[in-house]
Scaffold this active site. Structure first.
Site, PDB file in Angstrom:
ATOM      1  N   ARG A   1      -2.224   9.188  -1.481  1.00  0.00           N
ATOM      2  CA  ARG A   1      -1.265   8.291  -0.797  1.00  0.00           C
ATOM      3  C   ARG A   1       0.037   9.055  -0.543  1.00  0.00           C
ATOM      4  O   ARG A   1       0.637   8.963   0.527  1.00  0.00           O
ATOM      5  CB  ARG A   1      -0.985   7.037  -1.639  1.00  0.00           C
ATOM      6  CG  ARG A   1      -2.176   6.100  -1.813  1.00  0.00           C
ATOM      7  CD  ARG A   1      -2.612   5.461  -0.510  1.00  0.00           C
ATOM      8  NE  ARG A   1      -1.515   4.749   0.140  1.00  0.00           N
ATOM      9  CZ  ARG A   1      -1.117   3.497  -0.163  1.00  0.00           C
ATOM     10  NH1 ARG A   1      -1.778   2.813  -1.064  1.00  0.00           N
ATOM     11  NH2 ARG A   1      -0.119   2.918   0.472  1.00  0.00           N
TER      12      ARG A   1
ATOM     13  N   HIS B   1      -4.764  -1.880   5.964  1.00  0.00           N
ATOM     14  CA  HIS B   1      -4.059  -1.005   5.016  1.00  0.00           C
ATOM     15  C   HIS B   1      -4.304   0.442   5.477  1.00  0.00           C
ATOM     16  O   HIS B   1      -5.023   1.201   4.834  1.00  0.00           O
ATOM     17  CB  HIS B   1      -4.604  -1.253   3.600  1.00  0.00           C
ATOM     18  CG  HIS B   1      -3.694  -0.802   2.503  1.00  0.00           C
ATOM     19  ND1 HIS B   1      -2.450  -0.222   2.728  1.00  0.00           N
ATOM     20  CD2 HIS B   1      -3.856  -0.828   1.146  1.00  0.00           C
ATOM     21  CE1 HIS B   1      -1.894   0.058   1.569  1.00  0.00           C
ATOM     22  NE2 HIS B   1      -2.709  -0.289   0.599  1.00  0.00           N
TER      23      HIS B   1
ATOM     24  N   ASP C   1     -12.952  -2.993  -4.000  1.00  0.00           N
ATOM     25  CA  ASP C   1     -11.567  -3.465  -4.080  1.00  0.00           C
ATOM     26  C   ASP C   1     -11.606  -4.825  -4.787  1.00  0.00           C
ATOM     27  O   ASP C   1     -12.683  -5.434  -4.931  1.00  0.00           O
ATOM     28  CB  ASP C   1     -10.997  -3.587  -2.649  1.00  0.00           C
ATOM     29  CG  ASP C   1      -9.541  -4.041  -2.615  1.00  0.00           C
ATOM     30  OD1 ASP C   1      -8.844  -3.956  -3.642  1.00  0.00           O
ATOM     31  OD2 ASP C   1      -9.098  -4.493  -1.523  1.00  0.00           O
TER      32      ASP C   1
ATOM     33  N   GLN D   1      -3.819   3.575   3.231  1.00  0.00           N
ATOM     34  CA  GLN D   1      -4.858   3.656   2.210  1.00  0.00           C
ATOM     35  C   GLN D   1      -6.096   4.350   2.774  1.00  0.00           C
ATOM     36  O   GLN D   1      -6.671   5.241   2.144  1.00  0.00           O
ATOM     37  CB  GLN D   1      -5.213   2.245   1.715  1.00  0.00           C
ATOM     38  CG  GLN D   1      -6.235   2.237   0.603  1.00  0.00           C
ATOM     39  CD  GLN D   1      -5.667   2.796  -0.689  1.00  0.00           C
ATOM     40  OE1 GLN D   1      -4.627   2.362  -1.146  1.00  0.00           O
ATOM     41  NE2 GLN D   1      -6.342   3.779  -1.275  1.00  0.00           N
TER      42      GLN D   1
ATOM     43  N   ARG E   1       5.373  -4.119   4.110  1.00  0.00           N
ATOM     44  CA  ARG E   1       4.205  -4.755   3.485  1.00  0.00           C
ATOM     45  C   ARG E   1       4.440  -6.251   3.560  1.00  0.00           C
ATOM     46  O   ARG E   1       5.398  -6.776   3.002  1.00  0.00           O
ATOM     47  CB  ARG E   1       4.056  -4.300   2.035  1.00  0.00           C
ATOM     48  CG  ARG E   1       3.052  -5.140   1.259  1.00  0.00           C
ATOM     49  CD  ARG E   1       2.712  -4.578  -0.102  1.00  0.00           C
ATOM     50  NE  ARG E   1       1.820  -3.435   0.019  1.00  0.00           N
ATOM     51  CZ  ARG E   1       1.066  -2.970  -0.966  1.00  0.00           C
ATOM     52  NH1 ARG E   1       1.084  -3.534  -2.155  1.00  0.00           N
ATOM     53  NH2 ARG E   1       0.280  -1.927  -0.778  1.00  0.00           N
TER      54      ARG E   1
ATOM     55  N   CYS F   1      -9.210   1.507  -4.290  1.00  0.00           N
ATOM     56  CA  CYS F   1      -7.820   1.702  -3.863  1.00  0.00           C
ATOM     57  C   CYS F   1      -6.823   1.420  -4.970  1.00  0.00           C
ATOM     58  O   CYS F   1      -5.674   1.848  -4.881  1.00  0.00           O
ATOM     59  CB  CYS F   1      -7.530   0.818  -2.656  1.00  0.00           C
ATOM     60  SG  CYS F   1      -7.838  -0.928  -2.963  1.00  0.00           S
TER      61      CYS F   1
HETATM   62  N1   CP Z   1      -3.468   0.743  -3.324  1.00  0.00           N
HETATM   63  C1   CP Z   1      -2.255   0.193  -3.159  1.00  0.00           C
HETATM   64  O1   CP Z   1      -1.780  -0.055  -2.038  1.00  0.00           O
HETATM   65  O2   CP Z   1      -1.575  -0.017  -4.320  1.00  0.00           O
HETATM   66  P1   CP Z   1      -0.249  -0.907  -4.471  1.00  0.00           P
HETATM   67  O3   CP Z   1      -0.597  -2.300  -4.071  1.00  0.00           O
HETATM   68  O4   CP Z   1       0.141  -0.778  -5.919  1.00  0.00           O
HETATM   69  O5   CP Z   1       0.812  -0.343  -3.557  1.00  0.00           O
HETATM   70  N1  NVA Z   2      -7.064  -6.072  -0.931  1.00  0.00           N
HETATM   71  C1  NVA Z   2      -5.969  -5.838  -1.853  1.00  0.00           C
HETATM   72  C2  NVA Z   2      -5.496  -4.433  -1.757  1.00  0.00           C
HETATM   73  C3  NVA Z   2      -4.381  -4.050  -2.688  1.00  0.00           C
HETATM   74  C4  NVA Z   2      -3.943  -2.632  -2.522  1.00  0.00           C
HETATM   75  C5  NVA Z   2      -4.858  -6.812  -1.569  1.00  0.00           C
HETATM   76  O1  NVA Z   2      -4.560  -7.058  -0.393  1.00  0.00           O
HETATM   77  O2  NVA Z   2      -4.276  -7.363  -2.519  1.00  0.00           O
END
Ligand code: CP
Ligand code: NVA
Length: 313
Positions: free
Chosen positions: A299, A136, A231, A139, A109, A271
């Protein structure tokens, strides 16, 4: 059922064909059934597999589901967090070449999507994108599995994303278009999607019989939607823009009125993490038309499925 996923990366939702999605969904459904029965698995297809987790942003769901999922299938997660000085203490390619020698896969990530591409091209082991500024993909897999379970299928179904044309939207547009869905986006001026993503999703939609629609007005785009998805307005890394973003997104809240406008059977998706009263009302997120916790649960199942297909066969 399509080509094997053995040894495959997952960097973008566009990496998977429709047959690949079907394969992951089938394996995930099997693992989910087994897990729900007794919260453990007789077979341990990831026994002796080690996967490194590099996280340069915060996470609850992604970290826990990768770690727990690996453990549930006999494998092991090595959480590296921010502690390795990724690309600073050591170059991305040097990290890739070292990890290659010890472990069976890398979950990452980070911010810049090109870094994930670089890691994948340098590493011989599979690389799994756990969120970048651009995508993502796990997701989207979890979301489409949740919607498929709810609706019984995806083809021809309509998902309207309300808000920011961000990483989560990008992956949903690419995955949904691959699966023959109509993916709409209603975004404020200045917060639209990347032209290249829309073009790629449109090409996929032409091949699948799906559709990509982009507009500004959620009230205009909601009617006929099977799901309204939203989101956060401020993604990780955009904290400095919080004030202007919250102002720009006023009127883009998924609330009961908008959900009813979508249709009497429409569901809400998110999400998570969520900000109640901003992108979604508490009434909708916590109500019985919300799929958010099904998405979160899935997930675990889709990631286990992808890991089994990629490094467990
Ligand atoms: N939806 C999601 O990716 O959650 P986190 O950022 O908590 O991993
Ligand atoms: N769009 C958000 C998603 C988090 C799971 C971010 O990137 O912070």
């Amino acid at each position: 059922m399509g080509a094997s996923l053995l040894g495959r990366d997952l960097l973008s939702s566009a990496d998977l064909t429709r047959a690949d999605y079907e394969r992951v969904f089938a394996t995930a459904a099997e693992l989910k059934r087994e897990f729900r029965e007794n919260r453990r698995h007789a077979a341990q297809p990831l026994a002796a597999r080690n996967v490194a987790l590099i996280f340069e942003k915060q996470s609850l769901r992604t970290r826990v589901t990768f770690e727990a999922g690996l453990n549930q299938l006999g494998g092991h997660a090595l959480y590296l967090g921010e502690g390795i000085g990724f690309g600073v203490r050591e170059s991305v390619s040097d990290i890739a070449h070292n990890l290659d020698r010890w472990v069976d896969g890398v979950v990452i990530r980070t911010f810049d999507h090109s870094v994930v591409n670089e890691l994948a091209s340098e590493a011989r082991i599979p690389v799994f994108n756990a969120l970048t500024d651009d995508e993502h993909p796990f997701q989207a897999l979890a979301d489409l599995l949740a919607l498929r379970e709810h609706l019984g299928g995806l083809e021809g179904r309509v998902l309207t994303f309300v808000g920011d044309g961000n990483n989560v939207y990008n992956s949903l547009a690419l995955a949904g278009a691959t699966m023959g869905m109509e993916i709409r986006l209603a975004h404020p001026v200045g917060y639209g999607p990347q032209a290249m993503v829309v073009a790629a999703a449109k090409r996929l939609a032409v091949a699948s019989g799906g559709k990509i629609v982009v507009g500004l007005d959620p009230r205009e785009l909601a009617p006929g939607s099977d799901a309204l998805y939203t989101d956060v307005w401020v993604s990780m890394g955009q904290e400095q823009q919080s004030r202007e973003r919250v102002a720009a997104f006023a009127g883009y809240t998924v609330d009961t009125a908008l959900l009813n406008r979508a249709g009497p059977l429409a569901v809400a998706m998110h999400c998570l993490p969520a900000h109640r009263g901003e992108e979604i009302s508490a009434e909708v997120l916590d109500g019985d038309r919300s799929l958010a916790l099904e998405q979160a649960e899935n997930r675990l199942h889709v990631q286990k499925a992808f890991l089994v297909e990629s490094i467990g066969r």
